[in-house]
Design an enzyme around this catalytic site. Structure first.
Site, short mmCIF file in Angstrom:
data_model
loop_
_atom_site.label_atom_id
_atom_site.label_comp_id
_atom_site.label_asym_id
_atom_site.label_seq_id
_atom_site.Cartn_x
_atom_site.Cartn_y
_atom_site.Cartn_z
N SER A 77 0.93 -1.13 0.01
CA SER A 77 0.02 -0.01 0.05
C SER A 77 0.95 1.23 -0.15
O SER A 77 1.84 1.29 0.54
CB SER A 77 -0.91 -0.06 1.19
OG SER A 77 -1.68 1.12 1.42
N CYS B 47 -7.92 1.66 11.49
CA CYS B 47 -9.44 1.56 10.98
C CYS B 47 -10.31 0.68 12.03
O CYS B 47 -11.37 0.72 12.17
CB CYS B 47 -9.23 0.35 9.88
SG CYS B 47 -7.96 -0.72 10.24
N1 PLP Z 1 -2.99 -4.79 5.96
C1 PLP Z 1 -2.32 -4.57 6.84
C2 PLP Z 1 -1.34 -5.06 7.51
C3 PLP Z 1 -2.60 -3.16 7.18
O1 PLP Z 1 -1.76 -2.78 8.41
C4 PLP Z 1 -3.29 -2.33 6.48
C5 PLP Z 1 -3.43 -0.97 6.96
O2 PLP Z 1 -3.48 -0.63 8.25
C6 PLP Z 1 -3.89 -2.95 5.38
C7 PLP Z 1 -3.73 -4.19 5.04
C8 PLP Z 1 -4.97 -2.12 4.66
O3 PLP Z 1 -4.16 -0.96 3.80
P1 PLP Z 1 -4.88 0.28 3.33
O4 PLP Z 1 -5.17 1.32 4.50
O5 PLP Z 1 -4.01 0.73 2.33
O6 PLP Z 1 -6.27 -0.33 2.70
#
Ligand code: PLP
Length: 390
Positions: A208, A334
């Site tokens: 990301s 999140c």
């Molecule tokens: N996977 C992990 C381990 C993460 O820490 C995050 C975001 O914090 C994501 C996936 C999701 O990424 P994005 O925020 O770009 O959707």
């Protein structure tokens, strides 16, 4: 009041180089990369330049078409990896095949909730324990069998910073479940530790942009050439067939171009950034040890420090720190608003009470020792003040 930003696992401050590239894309290369006129060609060139940067950072010198699939974020990359594999499998087997899916018990919600949905659709989901931040490889060995269709395991845990031995895990899966697709969510590990799909032995890998000093709005999924050849991945979004037909929708060229620039910069500065973060971590730990419990996994990235406060709820401390201009988090950003006790922390082995009194501090090369000193001073003052109020 100057802000002290210590929440770099939630998101990072975009670097000047990435912002400059984004501006260039918005001002000059604003064409649709799918158009055949000059404006489209210029945008397409910018897109492909970013793709080459991302590919190079993943150790791919000559990526085949479709191997680096740009999308909107890590969440989308993870969803594409999981649904795309499962649907493709169903289609190839011309039936409603059910099978086993392996994940860890501390996955990011973009993997956990996707797996949970498939579980409610009849798939078997086995969650490999990560107690103490250690991926239980014996458990994995037991769970891996011929019925496994997909294993999706994160490289670095977003809450505790635990670094998992994905290479060893992938080897076990290849041996015990030869038909399985192996996916790695490398969002928190990418650009913090060396990450290449070949070294990890995985078929799919998610990253990301906003976690690596680029703006929000771009992510990427690496897909192995073998998976592409065998049509073992199908798209989630139907439309104009962009990204080799695997991710329709006009590409977000400004965000992707900025992503590429941040990757290029990150590769050039990898060693100095890594040394800086290592030094900052050591400095911070020295300050924190007398004050709090440090939740240290067996192996972890330097950027993430996870602590438990002495009987002070994270929420209360977060507010006090925020009032002093300090940004940290109680877990992943999140899930912060849902106020649910983090299943990841319980899986790590913390009690409900400890998990409820925990903070994640996540560092960047942009931080300074002075900022960390100020943070530790405020934390100490607040621990004393809040303890008196109990
Ligand atoms: N996977 C992990 C381990 C993460 O820490 C995050 C975001 O914090 C994501 C996936 C999701 O990424 P994005 O925020 O770009 O959707």
């Amino acid at each position: 009041m100057k802000q002290i930003y210590l929440d770099n696992s939630a998101t990072t401050k975009p670097s000047e180089a990435s912002l400059q590239k984004m501006r260039e894309a918005l001002r000059i290369c604003y064409g649709n990369p799918g158009s055949v006129h000059q404006a489209g060609i210029d945008a397409h060139r910018m897109l492909e330049e970013a793709r080459r940067c991302v590919a190079a950072s993943l150790g791919l010198r000559r990526p085949a078409d479709g191997q680096i699939l740009f999308c909107s974020c890590g969440t989308e990359a993870n969803n594409q990896a999981i649904w795309g594999t499962v649907y493709a499998k169903r289609r190839l087997e011309k039936g409603s095949s059910r099978g086993k899916i392996l994940i860890t018990d501390g996955e990011h919600p973009s993997v956990e909730n996707t797996a949970a949905r498939l579980e409610s659709d009849g798939f078997t989901v086995v969650r490999i324990p990560t107690r103490g931040g250690t991926l239980n490889l014996e458990y994995l060995e037991q769970a891996a069998d011929d019925s496994v269709i997909l294993a999706s395991m994160m490289l670095v845990n977003n809450e505790t910073g635990a670094l998992y031995p994905i290479r060893e895990a992938a080897r076990i899966i290849r041996r015990k479940s030869p038909g399985a697709v192996v996916h790695c969510d490398a969002v928190q590990g990418y650009m913090r530790v060396p990450v290449t799909p070949t070294a990890l032995g995985v078929d799919l890998l998610s990253i990301s942009a906003h976690k690596i000093y680029a703006p929000k709005g771009a992510g990427a999924l690496y897909v192995s050439a073998e998976m592409l050849r065998g049509k073992r991945m199908i798209p989630l979004l139907m439309g104009g067939g962009q990204e080799g037909g695997l991710r329709s929708g006009t590409e977000n060229t400004p965000a992707i171009a900025a992503f590429g620039a941040a990757v290029l910069e990150g590769m050039k500065e990898a060693e100095t950034r890594s040394r800086t973060v290592q030094r900052l971590r050591a400095f911070l730990l020295e300050k924190l040890r007398p004050l709090v419990q440090i939740n240290q996994p067996e192996s972890s990235v330097d950027a993430i420090v996870h602590i438990t406060l002495p009987s002070i709820k994270s929420e209360v401390m977060l507010r006090a720190l925020s009032a002093a201009g300090i940004c940290v988090s109680a877990g992943s950003a999140c899930s912060a608003r849902t106020k649910k006790i983090s299943p990841t922390l319980l899986a790590f082995g913390l009690s409900q009470r400890e998990a409820d009194c925990s903070l994640r501090i996540s560092l960047s090369y942009q931080n300074t020792e002075e900022e960390l000193s100020q943070f530790a001073d405020v934390l100490e003052t607040q621990i004393r003040r809040l303890a008196r109020m109990r």
